[in-house]
Design an enzyme around this catalytic site. Structure first.
Site, mmCIF file in Angstrom:
data_model
loop_
_atom_site.group_PDB
_atom_site.id
_atom_site.type_symbol
_atom_site.label_atom_id
_atom_site.label_comp_id
_atom_site.label_asym_id
_atom_site.label_seq_id
_atom_site.Cartn_x
_atom_site.Cartn_y
_atom_site.Cartn_z
ATOM 1 N N TRP A 78 -42.858 27.893 12.232
ATOM 2 C CA TRP A 78 -42.269 27.736 13.557
ATOM 3 C C TRP A 78 -42.734 28.853 14.511
ATOM 4 O O TRP A 78 -43.918 29.054 14.664
ATOM 5 C CB TRP A 78 -40.737 27.644 13.457
ATOM 6 C CG TRP A 78 -40.268 26.458 12.658
ATOM 7 C CD1 TRP A 78 -39.877 26.436 11.341
ATOM 8 C CD2 TRP A 78 -40.169 25.083 13.098
ATOM 9 N NE1 TRP A 78 -39.541 25.151 10.949
ATOM 10 C CE2 TRP A 78 -39.705 24.308 12.005
ATOM 11 C CE3 TRP A 78 -40.411 24.438 14.303
ATOM 12 C CZ2 TRP A 78 -39.476 22.930 12.092
ATOM 13 C CZ3 TRP A 78 -40.183 23.055 14.397
ATOM 14 C CH2 TRP A 78 -39.727 22.331 13.294
ATOM 15 N N SER A 79 -41.810 29.593 15.106
ATOM 16 C CA SER A 79 -42.206 30.517 16.179
ATOM 17 C C SER A 79 -42.905 31.787 15.719
ATOM 18 O O SER A 79 -43.376 32.561 16.561
ATOM 19 C CB SER A 79 -40.995 30.876 17.038
ATOM 20 O OG SER A 79 -40.647 29.777 17.862
ATOM 21 N N VAL A 80 -42.989 32.032 14.432
ATOM 22 C CA VAL A 80 -43.854 33.123 13.963
ATOM 23 C C VAL A 80 -45.293 32.838 14.416
ATOM 24 O O VAL A 80 -46.091 33.758 14.620
ATOM 25 C CB VAL A 80 -43.763 33.292 12.433
ATOM 26 C CG1 VAL A 80 -44.784 34.293 11.920
ATOM 27 C CG2 VAL A 80 -42.353 33.742 12.036
#
Length: 381
Positions: A78-80
């Site tokens: 995801w947002s990593v």
């Protein structure tokens, strides 16, 4: 290199495998505790001076708990992914190909539409551009041309730089299109050729079909199903009524894996995340591969905004593509995956998991980071 011990947990439910420096025993123990507490599976890696001192994994790669998590199991982080996309921009800035203080329209002329002439590249990287919400259908995020055209035509929600609002889905398209305009390559191609390839990192933005068998699909939090939607820990649910919510079933789809969604569709394991971000922890060079200069790394840590984030509903400090947390930097993804960078200690800690938890209740990443610091303290004694 300190002694690395191999590990295999005794409990079948929390079988932790891999290797770790004896000083860092707290990290595999912490992962085992998470698995014992009910998590499906995950992996953790700690790199110091660009070398792994922890590389462990455990649990299962499927929600039925029949397929063991393997060394090369990968997951949507995801947002990593945003830290990987930011790194691409920072590499270009370090080479002099990208000026973060230039208007976005310098590189992407169509972006100047609807009064966006004053948006600077650094505003994109620091979530202060004023385009926080994805307002198109979910299907459009799989179509790069359609997604970027929509954002180019969109009007701002605030004066660029005057406020921050987490650009959870839009940031990747915005930064990625700037990368594409400069290099002629998609951000996934640039990352593969200029970052992951040279480092030998098992991380991709846009996952080819031959890797599907290695993917551990996301598992919803207890009492949730695949219609579970992304939301901020303290966000106001009424703040973005025009925004399209992303569901867990979207992230688990083949279309999501194939697409390049550079804010949220990166696939890798903890080893690959820590390896790539070790470049930022170690002054731009890791494993003999120089991605950027020390000054290029330090550019990322310059504070661009501090205050209440309009979408996250909590105080934040933003650098260029990274959250700033005291003297450490990094970011987390929906469901729990995270990366933390400590340049002073030359350490990168990464945790990836398929087991989602409610954001307000999820302290797993912090627990693993603290366990890594226990080992670091032991190294210094």
């Amino acid at each position: 290199m300190p002694h690395m011990a191999d590990t295999a947990g005794t409990a079948d439910t929390a079988r932790v495998q891999g290797s770790y420096d004896d000083l860092f025993t707290a990290v595999p123990n912490a992962l085992a505790a998470l698995l014992d507490a009910g998590d499906t599976g995950g992996s953790v890696a700690v790199f110091v001076d660009g070398e792994p001192v922890v590389d462990v994994w455990g649990g299962f790669a499927d929600s039925d708990r029949t397929v063991p998590w393997q060394r090369d199991t990968i997951v949507n982080v995801w947002s990593v992914t945003k830290t990987m996309t930011a790194l691409c921009a920072l590499v270009l800035a370090d080479r002099g190909a990208l000026d973060v203080d230039a208007p976005v329209a310098t590189y992407w002329p169509e972006f100047a539409a609807a009064g966006k002439e004053s948006v600077l590249v650094r505003h994109l990287l620091s979530h202060t551009a004023g385009l926080p919400d994805w307002e198109g259908p979910v299907e459009e995020v799989y179509d790069w041309s359609a997604a970027t055209a929509r954002l180019a035509g969109q009007a701002l929600q605030w004066e660029p730089g005057s406020a921050a609002g987490y650009h959870s889905l839009t940031q990747g398209f915005l930064v990625g299109e700037v990368v594409r305009r400069i290099t002629g390559r998609s951000v996934g191609e640039f990352f593969a050729e200029e970052v992951a390839g040279p480092l030998g990192a098992d991380f991709r933005i846009g996952l080819p079909a031959e890797h599907d068998h290695r993917v551990a699909l996301a598992v919803p939090p207890p009492h949730r199903d695949e219609d579970y939607r992304a939301s901020a820990p303290g966000g106001d649910a009424t703040a973005a009524t025009t925004a399209t919510a992303i569901r867990l079933r979207d992230g688990n789809s083949v279309a999501w894996r194939r697409a390049q969604i550079p804010a949220a569709s990166g696939f890798g394991n903890a080893r690959s995340v820590a390896l790539v971000q070790s470049a930022m922890a170690c002054g731009g060079t890791v494993g003999g591969v120089r991605l950027l200069s020390r000054a290029g790394c330090e550019r990322a840590w310059v504070e661009q905004f501090a205050g209440e984030d309009r979408r996250l509903g909590m105080p934040v400090r933003w650098g260029l593509g990274y959250g700033l947390f005291g003297n450490t930097y990094g970011w987390g993804g929906w469901g729990g995956s995270m990366v933390m960078i400590d340049p002073e200690a030359r350490m990168a800690v990464a945790y990836v998991t398929s087991q989602m938890r409610e954001p307000a209740e999820d302290t797993r990443g912090l627990e693993l980071v603290m366990a890594a610091y226990d080992g670091l303290q032991g190294q210094r004694v």
